[in-house]
Design a protein around this motif. Structure first.
Motif, short mmCIF file in Angstrom:
data_model
loop_
_atom_site.label_atom_id
_atom_site.label_comp_id
_atom_site.label_asym_id
_atom_site.label_seq_id
_atom_site.Cartn_x
_atom_site.Cartn_y
_atom_site.Cartn_z
N TRP A 86 4.54 36.26 -28.90
CA TRP A 86 5.79 35.95 -28.20
C TRP A 86 6.89 35.65 -29.22
O TRP A 86 6.62 35.09 -30.28
CB TRP A 86 5.61 34.74 -27.28
CG TRP A 86 4.65 34.98 -26.16
CD1 TRP A 86 3.27 34.93 -26.22
CD2 TRP A 86 4.98 35.33 -24.82
NE1 TRP A 86 2.74 35.22 -24.99
CE2 TRP A 86 3.76 35.47 -24.10
CE3 TRP A 86 6.18 35.54 -24.14
CZ2 TRP A 86 3.72 35.80 -22.75
CZ3 TRP A 86 6.14 35.87 -22.80
CH2 TRP A 86 4.92 36.01 -22.13
N VAL A 88 11.34 34.51 -29.45
CA VAL A 88 12.55 34.06 -28.75
C VAL A 88 13.68 35.01 -29.10
O VAL A 88 13.92 35.29 -30.28
CB VAL A 88 12.93 32.62 -29.13
CG1 VAL A 88 14.30 32.26 -28.53
CG2 VAL A 88 11.88 31.64 -28.63
N LEU A 101 12.34 33.95 -23.71
CA LEU A 101 10.99 34.04 -24.26
C LEU A 101 10.43 35.40 -23.86
O LEU A 101 10.33 35.70 -22.66
CB LEU A 101 10.11 32.91 -23.72
CG LEU A 101 8.65 32.90 -24.17
CD1 LEU A 101 8.55 32.67 -25.68
CD2 LEU A 101 7.86 31.84 -23.41
N ILE A 140 8.40 25.06 -24.17
CA ILE A 140 7.37 26.10 -24.16
C ILE A 140 6.07 25.51 -24.71
O ILE A 140 5.97 25.20 -25.90
CB ILE A 140 7.81 27.31 -25.02
CG1 ILE A 140 9.10 27.90 -24.48
CG2 ILE A 140 6.70 28.36 -25.05
CD1 ILE A 140 9.76 28.91 -25.41
N ILE A 145 5.14 30.78 -30.66
CA ILE A 145 6.27 31.67 -30.96
C ILE A 145 6.13 32.19 -32.39
O ILE A 145 5.96 31.42 -33.34
CB ILE A 145 7.60 30.93 -30.78
CG1 ILE A 145 7.76 30.51 -29.31
CG2 ILE A 145 8.78 31.81 -31.20
CD1 ILE A 145 8.89 29.55 -29.09
#
Length: 382
Positions: A86, A88, A101, A140, A145
């Motif tokens: 993932w 941002v 996201l 989150i 991330i």
């Protein structure tokens, strides 16, 4: 970009990237097909895919569905594991900033936005962005991330990770990538927002398998990005793609860039709002109500863009043009008017048609574009 790999130990990372890019471009496919596309040996592909499966980046998804049934062994299909990574994405507009996201398939899970005050300076903006980003990340909890991607209007140096100039906001140089990295301890990639959108079209849109295409975004201004030989074209230190500042009307309306008669002074959302003396939300409402003056203004915007685009196509005959922005959506007359103008003005278009279509990403193309920068450079070509 060529998918051809190299069977040498020092090129393992390159070969790994080729495997991931093959799955990104073509979707679920077999090890045998990946070997054919990358020109790597079956043994190399087996080794690389085993490692990627162990890391969780790809997975087996059953037997490959073939259009024609063939006698013999069935092939197991491999696919990207979308939730394995993932990032941002941050899209910086003139009046607001969006955060999202986004996963390995370019799908958005969560968004947040905040307005930009008129006249905000570089230091105040950077402080606000870091505060909002930290708050977004702190909410989150269920995923890790990998990186942050930023798409920003204006002149951007991708190589340096810097905003060079955002004239509409009065900003000079800002080493934004380094500042964000220091604040959140994540890799950060930044580029012009429309070049980032173009990358999104290549990675996740309807143009995955198109080698040469132009993407035009119509918003508060007009920008463009170009894919040549499967690669995003960036040009020199300040990038490229200022389609909105190509001259449409010599000696026409003065533009903030110093020129006169720039296309975006006639065909952007801002230009139409100024012409109709109404805010953009009011313009859209009037269009929905069938107001004839508003419809005509949007038709004229399409013709203006088509006029400039016809010359572009005569110089660089790409396979496809993707148009993004609200006015490029279904129900609006811009695309049809644009096509008519090109058919009339471009003699190369008459000889070999160029596919012209709206982006499938809608209002989130900026976020997906920003995320594409992080995904490409942190995951797919790391």
């Amino acid at each position: 970009m060529s998918l051809k790999g190299q069977n040498i130990i020092r090129a393992k990372q390159t070969n790994r990237s080729r495997v991931l890019q093959s799955l990104l471009r073509y979707g679920p496919t077999s090890r045998q097909h990946i070997a054919e596309m990358t020109q790597l040996t079956s043994a190399t592909i087996s080794h690389l895919t085993a490692e990627l499966i162990e890391e969780g980046l790809i997975r087996e998804v059953g037997y490959l569905q073939e259009e024609e049934k063939k006698v013999g062994r069935k092939f197991i299909a491999l696919a990207l594991n979308g939730d394995a990574s993932w990032v941002v994405g941050i899209h910086i507009h003139v009046s607001q900033v969006e955060l999202g996201l986004i996963n390995l398939h370019g799908l958005i899970k969560k968004t947040r936005q905040f307005p930009l005050s008129p006249g905000i300076n570089e230091a105040a903006f950077t402080e606000m962005l870091i505060k909002e980003l930290k708050a977004f990340i702190s909410d989150i909890n269920d995923v890790q991330i990998a990186a942050v991607g930023i798409g920003c209007l204006g002149l951007i140096s991708f190589d340096k990770g810097e905003i060079l100039n955002v004239e509409p906001l009065g900003w000079g140089p800002v080493p934004l990538a380094a500042q964000i990295t220091n604040a959140v301890q994540l890799p950060v990639y930044i580029d012009n927002n429309v070049r980032a959108m173009t990358l999104a079209e290549k990675m996740f849109g309807e143009s995955k398998q198109v080698s040469d295409f132009l993407c035009i975004y119509i918003g508060e201004g007009i920008g463009s990005g170009l894919i040549l030989n499967d690669r995003l074209y960036r040009g020199g230190p300040t990038g490229s793609g200022e389609f909105g500042h190509m001259t449409y009307m010599p000696d026409g309306i003065s533009c903030w860039c110093g020129n006169r008669g720039c296309l975006e002074q006639y065909a952007s959302n801002t230009a139409i709002s100024r012409q109709l003396q109404a805010s953009w939300p009011r313009v859209l409402h009037a269009f929905e109500q069938g107001d004839s003056e508003t419809v005509q203004a949007m038709r004229q915007a399409g013709r203006a863009i088509g006029t400039v685009l016809a010359s572009y196509i005569n110089i660089l005959h790409v396979e496809k043009v993707v148009v993004a922005g609200v006015m490029a959506g279904p129900g609006f007359p811009l695309i049809s008017e644009l096509k008519k103008e090109i058919e009339w003005r471009s003699f190369l278009f008459k000889r070999e048609k160029v596919q012209i279509e709206s982006s499938s990403f809608g209002e989130h193309i900026g976020l997906i574009g920003a995320a594409s920068l992080a995904l490409q450079h942190e995951i797919f070509i790391r």
